[in-house]
Scaffold this active site. Sequence first.
Site, PDB file in Angstrom:
ATOM      1  N   ASN A 198       0.786  -1.241   0.000  1.00  0.00           N
ATOM      2  CA  ASN A 198       0.000   0.000   0.000  1.00  0.00           C
ATOM      3  C   ASN A 198       0.821   1.296   0.000  1.00  0.00           C
ATOM      4  O   ASN A 198       0.350   2.309  -0.506  1.00  0.00           O
ATOM      5  CB  ASN A 198      -1.031  -0.009   1.138  1.00  0.00           C
ATOM      6  CG  ASN A 198      -0.417  -0.116   2.503  1.00  0.00           C
ATOM      7  OD1 ASN A 198       0.742  -0.521   2.651  1.00  0.00           O
ATOM      8  ND2 ASN A 198      -1.177   0.240   3.510  1.00  0.00           N
TER       9      ASN A 198
ATOM     10  N   GLU B  12       5.298  -4.087  11.865  1.00  0.00           N
ATOM     11  CA  GLU B  12       4.128  -3.205  11.879  1.00  0.00           C
ATOM     12  C   GLU B  12       3.052  -3.924  11.096  1.00  0.00           C
ATOM     13  O   GLU B  12       3.192  -4.153   9.891  1.00  0.00           O
ATOM     14  CB  GLU B  12       4.473  -1.851  11.241  1.00  0.00           C
ATOM     15  CG  GLU B  12       5.501  -1.044  12.024  1.00  0.00           C
ATOM     16  CD  GLU B  12       5.040  -0.591  13.402  1.00  0.00           C
ATOM     17  OE1 GLU B  12       3.839  -0.715  13.725  1.00  0.00           O
ATOM     18  OE2 GLU B  12       5.896  -0.123  14.175  1.00  0.00           O
TER      19      GLU B  12
ATOM     20  N   CYS C 174      -3.052   0.915   7.008  1.00  0.00           N
ATOM     21  CA  CYS C 174      -3.060   0.209   8.284  1.00  0.00           C
ATOM     22  C   CYS C 174      -3.739   1.065   9.339  1.00  0.00           C
ATOM     23  O   CYS C 174      -4.419   0.560  10.220  1.00  0.00           O
ATOM     24  CB  CYS C 174      -1.642  -0.145   8.702  1.00  0.00           C
ATOM     25  SG  CYS C 174      -0.557   1.262   8.803  1.00  0.00           S
TER      26      CYS C 174
HETATM   27  N1  LIG Z   1       1.180  -1.232  10.798  1.00  0.00           N
HETATM   28  C1  LIG Z   1       1.703  -0.755   9.693  1.00  0.00           C
HETATM   29  O1  LIG Z   1       2.642   0.020   9.710  1.00  0.00           O
HETATM   30  C2  LIG Z   1       1.163  -1.165   8.364  1.00  0.00           C
HETATM   31  C3  LIG Z   1       1.344  -0.326   7.265  1.00  0.00           C
HETATM   32  C4  LIG Z   1       0.840  -0.732   6.035  1.00  0.00           C
HETATM   33  C5  LIG Z   1       0.180  -1.942   5.917  1.00  0.00           C
HETATM   34  N2  LIG Z   1       0.008  -2.725   7.005  1.00  0.00           N
HETATM   35  C6  LIG Z   1      -0.741  -3.954   6.902  1.00  0.00           C
HETATM   36  O2  LIG Z   1      -0.360  -4.669   5.738  1.00  0.00           O
HETATM   37  C7  LIG Z   1      -1.473  -5.391   5.242  1.00  0.00           C
HETATM   38  C8  LIG Z   1      -1.619  -5.136   3.760  1.00  0.00           C
HETATM   39  O3  LIG Z   1      -0.418  -5.322   3.077  1.00  0.00           O
HETATM   40  P1  LIG Z   1      -0.103  -6.642   2.229  1.00  0.00           P
HETATM   41  O4  LIG Z   1      -1.387  -7.193   1.677  1.00  0.00           O
HETATM   42  O5  LIG Z   1       0.993  -6.302   1.295  1.00  0.00           O
HETATM   43  O6  LIG Z   1       0.417  -7.616   3.395  1.00  0.00           O
HETATM   44  P2  LIG Z   1       0.997  -9.100   3.289  1.00  0.00           P
HETATM   45  O7  LIG Z   1       1.158  -9.567   4.690  1.00  0.00           O
HETATM   46  O8  LIG Z   1       0.205  -9.918   2.361  1.00  0.00           O
HETATM   47  O9  LIG Z   1       2.428  -8.931   2.603  1.00  0.00           O
HETATM   48  C9  LIG Z   1       3.434  -8.103   3.152  1.00  0.00           C
HETATM   49  C10 LIG Z   1       4.786  -8.522   2.598  1.00  0.00           C
HETATM   50  O10 LIG Z   1       5.142  -9.801   3.110  1.00  0.00           O
HETATM   51  C11 LIG Z   1       5.585 -10.639   2.052  1.00  0.00           C
HETATM   52  N3  LIG Z   1       5.421 -12.039   2.471  1.00  0.00           N
HETATM   53  C12 LIG Z   1       4.297 -12.796   2.480  1.00  0.00           C
HETATM   54  N4  LIG Z   1       4.562 -14.023   2.979  1.00  0.00           N
HETATM   55  C13 LIG Z   1       5.883 -14.045   3.288  1.00  0.00           C
HETATM   56  C14 LIG Z   1       6.769 -15.030   3.842  1.00  0.00           C
HETATM   57  N5  LIG Z   1       6.347 -16.234   4.175  1.00  0.00           N
HETATM   58  N6  LIG Z   1       8.055 -14.698   4.017  1.00  0.00           N
HETATM   59  C15 LIG Z   1       8.518 -13.476   3.684  1.00  0.00           C
HETATM   60  N7  LIG Z   1       7.737 -12.495   3.170  1.00  0.00           N
HETATM   61  C16 LIG Z   1       6.436 -12.783   2.969  1.00  0.00           C
HETATM   62  C17 LIG Z   1       4.744 -10.161   0.889  1.00  0.00           C
HETATM   63  O11 LIG Z   1       5.293 -10.590  -0.343  1.00  0.00           O
HETATM   64  C18 LIG Z   1       4.850  -8.655   1.088  1.00  0.00           C
HETATM   65  O12 LIG Z   1       6.099  -8.170   0.644  1.00  0.00           O
HETATM   66  C19 LIG Z   1      -2.661  -4.931   6.049  1.00  0.00           C
HETATM   67  O13 LIG Z   1      -2.981  -5.882   7.022  1.00  0.00           O
HETATM   68  C20 LIG Z   1      -2.178  -3.664   6.707  1.00  0.00           C
HETATM   69  O14 LIG Z   1      -2.847  -3.319   7.889  1.00  0.00           O
HETATM   70  C21 LIG Z   1       0.493  -2.362   8.217  1.00  0.00           C
END
Ligand SMILES: NC(=O)c1ccc[n+]([C@@H]2O[C@H](COP(=O)([O-])OP(=O)(O)OC[C@H]3O[C@@H](n4cnc5c(N)ncnc54)[C@H](O)[C@@H]3O)[C@@H](O)[C@H]2O)c1
Length: 475
Positions: free
Chosen positions: A154, A250, A284
């Site tokens: 995002n 996060e 988020c």
């Molecule tokens: N708290 C915060 O700062 C914050 C900020 C932005 C988004 N978010 C959260 O992120 C989510 C949305 O983002 P998303 O859909 O990209 O999240 P996601 O968890 O699907 O993916 C995040 C990242 O993790 C990677 N990933 C997935 N499985 C993995 C594994 N087994 N090993 C290593 N890497 C792996 C993905 O390729 C991606 O780069 C929402 O839940 C949102 O709340 C949190």
Amino acid sequence: MQLPYYINGEWRKSSSNETVKIYSPYKDGVVGEVQAITREEVDEAIKLAAEAQKAWAELSIRERATYLYRWIDELLAMKDEIADIMMQEVGKTFADAQKEVERSADLIRYNIEEAIHMYNESMSGENFPGGSKQKIAIVERVPLGVVLAISPFNYPVNLSSAKIAPALMMGNAVIFKPATQGALSGIKMIEALHKAGIPKNVVNVVTGRGSVIGDYLVEHKGINMITFTGGTATGYHIASKAKMVPLVMELGGKDPAIVLPDADLKLATGQIISGAFSYSGQRCTAIKRVLVQDEVADQLTDMLAAEVAKLSIGSPEDKATVVPVIDTKSADYIQGLIDDAIEKGAKVLTGNKREGNLIHPTLLADVTLDMRVAWEEPFGPVLPIIRIKDAEEAIEIANKSEFGLQASVFTNDINKAFHVAKKLETGSVQINGRTERGPDHFPFIGVKGSGVGVQGVPKSLQSMTRDKVTVLNLQ
Ligand SMILES: NC(=O)c1ccc[n+]([C@@H]2O[C@H](COP(=O)([O-])OP(=O)(O)OC[C@H]3O[C@@H](n4cnc5c(N)ncnc54)[C@H](O)[C@@H]3O)[C@@H](O)[C@H]2O)c1
């Protein structure tokens, strides 16, 4: 557009001869492809990064800063190019994507300047019973080694630079794994760092299939720290796989807006609407539930509904506020939450209309605690309104959540605001404002299922280092 991965200061195609296709949230067809790299290529990226880190850490902090200052210039020079790609792959408006690049430049600059002004400490032995002035501890902050930076879709540039800049300034090397949607913008961002002349292997970019390289990266013994932003389920998974290395995570949120009877309802309405619906709620820190006290619930609900009706809906290319969500799976999940709420008696005030990945902004009244939408993170333009009898009930419902990112409290009584804020189990509480991460130097904290560790400046700089103590024993 097929982009290479980045290793040894070069742009390479993977030996797998395979790519991962990136689809746009809002238009048909593939917008780009990235390399599906192999585990052997991951090994090489980490090994070379570990070697490069030694020389990088030897540079003075001001020398490292010169590369990052140049990175800012190159990034800003590529602003429109990056913004265009970001719009296509994650469906953000061009103007918002441009702002994200500018905000990232500001964040990199702030990290550089803060790092330059950090000092080590020393301690005298005399302060401890039986100790002596002759014993002096010099406590230095030293780099951790190779930092694995994993970012979500995002904010593909901002949340990546928030990890890469502090890691580099503190003398670490970085293995950067962008999200699949977001990888094109992520690679372009590193192209700017390459143009800035960053020494080879100080940053390597790995892209590929989660099933091949995801766990492999996280479990790799060459990784010395993991900084991750993404979903809570992914975060738990990574934390369970990681070796004994520091983690900053996060994760997701379910940020409530608590509205008490003496609140300025016009202010609360404006903040809740922009908090809940900008970029279709794919933040988020989006406001993901309203907890409003009975006395003002009807009035606030009417005001919110009137504002939702004014939101622009459509393509990011037409500058809409509510745009198609990231993919079909996400849209199906959001629709599932809406359907479940309707089935259990929620009233649809506006929305519940879907065209492909475009979910119209949906405001749900009469939401009760047995509905999934009261607890789960939609990551979409859906806002449930839950009535509460008093502030204590709001605190209870807010704290029952598995998440603990942020919360907003709207009231004109500062004492009451503080009372509620103190009891909320979240990283931050916003009084009379929407939940949000910025300004980016503020500490940004998720507790419970929302994460571990702190981001922001200088917190991220500190988290990319460890203490190293040298004790002088004077004669
Ligand atoms: N708290 C915060 O700062 C914050 C900020 C932005 C988004 N978010 C959260 O992120 C989510 C949305 O983002 P998303 O859909 O990209 O999240 P996601 O968890 O699907 O993916 C995040 C990242 O993790 C990677 N990933 C997935 N499985 C993995 C594994 N087994 N090993 C290593 N890497 C792996 C993905 O390729 C991606 O780069 C929402 O839940 C949102 O709340 C949190």
